[in-house]
Design a protein around this motif. Structure first.
Motif, short mmCIF file in Angstrom:
data_model
loop_
_atom_site.label_atom_id
_atom_site.label_comp_id
_atom_site.label_asym_id
_atom_site.label_seq_id
_atom_site.Cartn_x
_atom_site.Cartn_y
_atom_site.Cartn_z
N ASN A 188 40.75 63.73 -23.40
CA ASN A 188 40.01 62.75 -22.82
C ASN A 188 40.50 61.32 -23.30
O ASN A 188 41.25 61.12 -24.29
CB ASN A 188 38.55 62.92 -22.84
CG ASN A 188 38.03 62.65 -24.55
OD1 ASN A 188 38.63 62.25 -25.17
ND2 ASN A 188 36.80 63.34 -24.91
N LYS A 189 39.89 60.20 -22.86
CA LYS A 189 40.09 58.91 -23.16
C LYS A 189 40.01 58.56 -24.53
O LYS A 189 41.05 57.71 -25.16
CB LYS A 189 39.12 57.99 -22.36
CG LYS A 189 39.70 57.98 -20.86
CD LYS A 189 38.90 56.53 -20.30
CE LYS A 189 39.30 56.39 -18.83
NZ LYS A 189 38.13 57.11 -18.08
N SER A 190 39.26 59.10 -25.31
CA SER A 190 38.99 58.85 -26.76
C SER A 190 39.78 59.73 -27.53
O SER A 190 39.78 60.02 -28.75
CB SER A 190 37.70 59.01 -27.19
OG SER A 190 36.98 59.98 -26.50
N GLY A 191 40.79 60.50 -27.03
CA GLY A 191 41.76 61.13 -27.52
C GLY A 191 41.07 62.78 -27.99
O GLY A 191 41.82 63.47 -28.65
N GLN A 192 40.18 63.08 -27.64
CA GLN A 192 39.44 64.34 -27.81
C GLN A 192 39.95 65.43 -26.97
O GLN A 192 40.25 65.26 -25.64
CB GLN A 192 37.90 64.45 -27.97
CG GLN A 192 37.40 63.87 -29.31
CD GLN A 192 35.97 63.78 -29.36
OE1 GLN A 192 35.37 63.43 -28.41
NE2 GLN A 192 35.37 63.91 -30.76
N ARG A 193 40.31 66.59 -27.73
CA ARG A 193 40.56 67.83 -26.62
C ARG A 193 39.50 68.40 -26.00
O ARG A 193 38.31 68.55 -26.65
CB ARG A 193 41.32 68.71 -27.46
CG ARG A 193 42.83 68.54 -27.85
CD ARG A 193 43.12 69.87 -28.40
NE ARG A 193 44.39 69.64 -29.18
CZ ARG A 193 45.14 70.27 -30.04
NH1 ARG A 193 44.09 71.30 -30.27
NH2 ARG A 193 46.20 70.13 -30.73
N TYR A 194 39.68 68.89 -24.61
CA TYR A 194 38.73 69.77 -24.17
C TYR A 194 39.37 70.65 -23.12
O TYR A 194 40.73 70.55 -23.05
CB TYR A 194 37.66 68.89 -23.43
CG TYR A 194 38.06 68.20 -22.20
CD1 TYR A 194 38.99 66.83 -22.22
CD2 TYR A 194 37.88 68.68 -20.76
CE1 TYR A 194 39.47 66.32 -21.28
CE2 TYR A 194 38.54 67.86 -19.81
CZ TYR A 194 39.22 66.67 -19.94
OH TYR A 194 39.77 65.95 -19.16
N TRP A 195 38.64 71.74 -22.70
CA TRP A 195 39.18 72.69 -21.86
C TRP A 195 38.64 72.62 -20.42
O TRP A 195 37.19 72.68 -20.25
CB TRP A 195 39.14 74.21 -22.58
CG TRP A 195 39.98 74.34 -23.73
CD1 TRP A 195 39.77 73.73 -25.06
CD2 TRP A 195 41.28 74.70 -23.76
NE1 TRP A 195 40.57 74.14 -25.87
CE2 TRP A 195 41.72 74.78 -25.20
CE3 TRP A 195 42.07 75.39 -22.71
CZ2 TRP A 195 42.93 75.12 -25.49
CZ3 TRP A 195 43.28 75.90 -23.31
CH2 TRP A 195 43.71 75.94 -24.79
N TRP A 196 39.27 72.70 -19.40
CA TRP A 196 39.10 72.46 -18.02
C TRP A 196 39.32 73.46 -17.30
O TRP A 196 40.34 74.10 -17.30
CB TRP A 196 39.54 71.29 -17.34
CG TRP A 196 39.10 70.71 -16.43
CD1 TRP A 196 39.52 70.69 -15.12
CD2 TRP A 196 37.65 69.98 -16.05
NE1 TRP A 196 38.64 70.25 -14.19
CE2 TRP A 196 37.40 69.64 -14.91
CE3 TRP A 196 36.64 69.85 -17.13
CZ2 TRP A 196 36.45 69.21 -14.36
CZ3 TRP A 196 35.39 69.24 -16.42
CH2 TRP A 196 35.26 68.90 -15.03
N LYS A 197 38.54 73.96 -16.38
CA LYS A 197 38.62 75.31 -15.55
C LYS A 197 39.52 74.88 -14.38
O LYS A 197 39.53 73.69 -13.77
CB LYS A 197 37.27 75.77 -14.84
CG LYS A 197 36.44 76.41 -15.64
CD LYS A 197 35.55 77.57 -14.99
CE LYS A 197 34.72 76.92 -14.08
NZ LYS A 197 33.16 76.26 -14.89
N VAL A 198 40.80 75.62 -14.23
CA VAL A 198 41.63 75.26 -13.27
C VAL A 198 41.81 76.77 -12.57
O VAL A 198 41.46 77.60 -12.96
CB VAL A 198 42.92 74.90 -13.75
CG1 VAL A 198 42.79 73.39 -14.27
CG2 VAL A 198 43.60 75.84 -14.77
#
Ligand code: ADP
Ligand code: MG
Length: 391
Positions: free
Chosen positions: A53-63
Motif C-alpha cells: 500500500n501507499k505507506s509501504g505496507q504489505r497486504y494480500w488481496w483476493k484475485v
C-alpha cells in the motif's frame, strides 16, 4: 492499484484444519497472511496476491484463481526440493494418523527410501522420538534426515557432530573475558535450539563425535530427564529441553567402520533406530536417470550395475573386497559422465582410490578394476568370476 512489487500470488490449500498458502514455485506464505484472509480466499475459490500500500505496507488481496494459474504456467520447472511441500503437523489423533499414513507424498523425489521406513521416520519425528539413522557411508542417511526436516513445518537446527573439536563449546557455550565486563558466558546455538519448542535438531555423524559430546547429550536425550547441564554458568545449572523437540542423528554403523568410535550402548538406547538400506541396482539406476536425464541410460545402467556388484561381493561369505561402492560414489560418477568424462576416467578418480592396491594382482583394487573393465567391454560381468577361477 498496480504497485505490487512482488508479484507473488498464492493459492490456499486446506490440509487437515489448516489453510496453507503456496505460490506456484512451491514456497509457503502461510505465516505472512492472516488466518481470516486465507480462509476467506479458500471459501471464495480465489487466489491471494501480495501487494504494497501507499505507506509501504504489505497486504494480500483476493484475485481470480486464473491469475495464480498464469504464474504456475510461466514458472520454470519446479525443482524436486520445491515440490517437497512443507506441511503443518496436525494436533488431533485422527488427523495425526491420517497425516502419518499419507506422509509418503512428502518424500522428495530425489531421495530413495523404503516407503515404510519413510513413514516410520515421519511418525517418530511427530511423536517426538529421538531418531538415529544407521547404515554404511553414502547410503543416504544425511539426505534422509535433511529431507525429513524439510518436510515438517518446524524450526530446525543442524549440527555436524563429526566436525566438532570442542564439544563443550558447541553444545554448551564459551566463557569469555573482557576487561569491562569481566568473565561472562555466551551460550551455544545448541542451547538456543533445545529451548525452541517443536524444533527438529539434526545431530549429523554422531558416531564420529568426541565421547565428551555423548556425555553431555546423555541427559538431553533421555526422555525422563531432557535437560542440559550448564556447569559453566552461575545460577542456572540446567536448561530444559522444550516441548516437542525431536533429535535426528546419523551414524555409520557397520563392520567397515572400526575407525569410528563405538557409540556408547547407553546413548544408543535413547534412540529409535532406522536402518537405511543400500539401493538395489534398479533403484539406483532409477535415481541416476532421475538426476541425470540427459546422460545415456545405458551408461548409467553400467554405473549402477558395477556399484551393485561390488556391494554384493562385499557382503559375500568370503569377500574379495571389504566394502562396496556407495550410492554417493555412483552419483559422483554419473555427475562426471554428465560433464563429459568417460567411464574410465570417472572410475580412476572416484572408485580406485577407495580400494587398497597392496598385494598387486590379488589386491582389492585389482579386483574392482576387473569388474569395471568387464562392464566397459560389453556391459556384463558374466565372465568375471570365471576369469578369477582360472587364476
Ligand atoms: N538413498 C538415497 N537416495 C538418493 N540419493 C542418495 C541416497 N543415498 C545416497 N545418495 C546420494 O549420495 C549422496 C550422499 O548421501 P548422504 O546422505 O550424505 O550419505 P550418508 O549416508 O553418508 O549420510 C547424496 O547427496 C545423494 O546424492
Ligand atoms: Mg552423512
Amino acid at each position: 492499484m498496480k504497485n505490487n512489487q512482488s508479484g507473488i500470488i498464492c493459492k490456499v490449500v486446506k490440509s487437515g484444519n489448516r489453510y496453507n498458502a503456496w505460490d506456484a514455485q512451491g514456497n509457503k506464505h502461510t505465516h505472512d497472511i492472516t488466518t481470516g484472509a486465507r480462509k476467506r480466499a479458500f471459501a471464495a475459490g480465489m487466489a491471494l496476491e501480495r501487494r504494497v500500500n501507499k505507506s509501504g505496507q504489505r497486504y494480500w488481496w483476493k484475485v481470480p484463481m486464473s491469475m495464480f494459474e498464469a504464474t504456475e504456467n510461466s514458472s520454470s520447472q519446479i525443482s524436486p526440493q520445491a515440490t517437497n511441500v512443507e506441511v503443518e503437523v496436525p494436533a488431533g489423533h485422527e488427523e495425526m494418523m491420517e497425516f502419518i499414513q499419507n506422509s509418503y507424498s512428502l518424500k522428495p523425489k530425489d531421495l530413495v527410501i523404503n516407503p515404510l521406513k519413510w513413514k516410520y521416520l515421519i511418525r517418530s519425528a511427530v511423536r517426538g522420538k529421538n531418531i538415529m539413522m544407521t547404515g554404511p557411508a553414502g547410503c543416504g542417511k544425511t539426505l534422509a534426515a535433511k529431507s525429513l526436516v524439510n518436510s515438517l513445518d518446524r524450526p530446525n537446527f543442524y549440527f555436524n557432530m563429526g566436525a566438532t573439536q570442542d564439544p563443550r563449546a558447541t553444545l554448551i557455550g564459551n566463557v569469555h573475558f573482557e576487561k569491562s565486563k569481566g568473565t561472562y558466558f555466551s551460550e551455544s546455538l545448541f542451547v538456543k535450539a533445545i529451548q525452541t519448542p517443536n524444533a527438529v535438531i539434526l545431530l549429523d555423524e554422531l558416531t564420529r563425535a568426541h565421547p565428551d559430546a555423548w556425555n553431555i547429550l546423555m541427559t538431553v536425550l533421555d526422555q525422563g530427564q531432557r535437560y542440559l547441564r550448564l556447569d559453566e554458568q552461575d545460577g542456572q545449572a540446567t536448561i530444559n529441553v522444550a516441548e516437542g523437540v525431536c533429535f535426528v542423528s546419523t551414524a555409520n554403523i557397520g563392520n567397515e567402520y572400526t575407525a569410528t568410535r563405538q557409540l556408547d550402548k547407553a546413548l544408543l538406547d535413547r534412540f529409535v533406530i532406522i536402518e537405511m538400506d543400500t539401493l538395489s541396482d534398479e533403484e539406483e539406476h532409477g535415481l541416476l536417470q532421475y538426476m541425470f536425464p540427459s546422460v545415456d541410460s545405458e551408461e548409467l545402467k553400467k554405473v549402477s550395475s558395477i556399484a551393485f556388484l561390488t556391494r554384493s561381493e562385499a557382503n559375500a561369505d568370503n569377500p574379495r573386497i571389504s566394502s562396496g561402492i556407495s550410492t554417493r560414489t555412483s552419483v559422483e560418477i554419473a555427475g562426471l559422465l554428465f560433464d563429459g568424462f568417460n567411464m574410465n576416467e570417472a572410475a580412476d578418480i572416484t572408485i580406485y582410490p577407495q580400494y587398497d592396491a597392496d598385494g598387486g594382482a590379488d589386491s582389492e583394487r585389482t579386483f574392482v578394476k576387473q569388474i569395471v573393465q568387464k562392464f566397459m567391454d560389453d556391459g556384463s560381468s558374466d565372465d568375471l568370476f570365471d576369469v578369477d577361477e582360472e587364476k
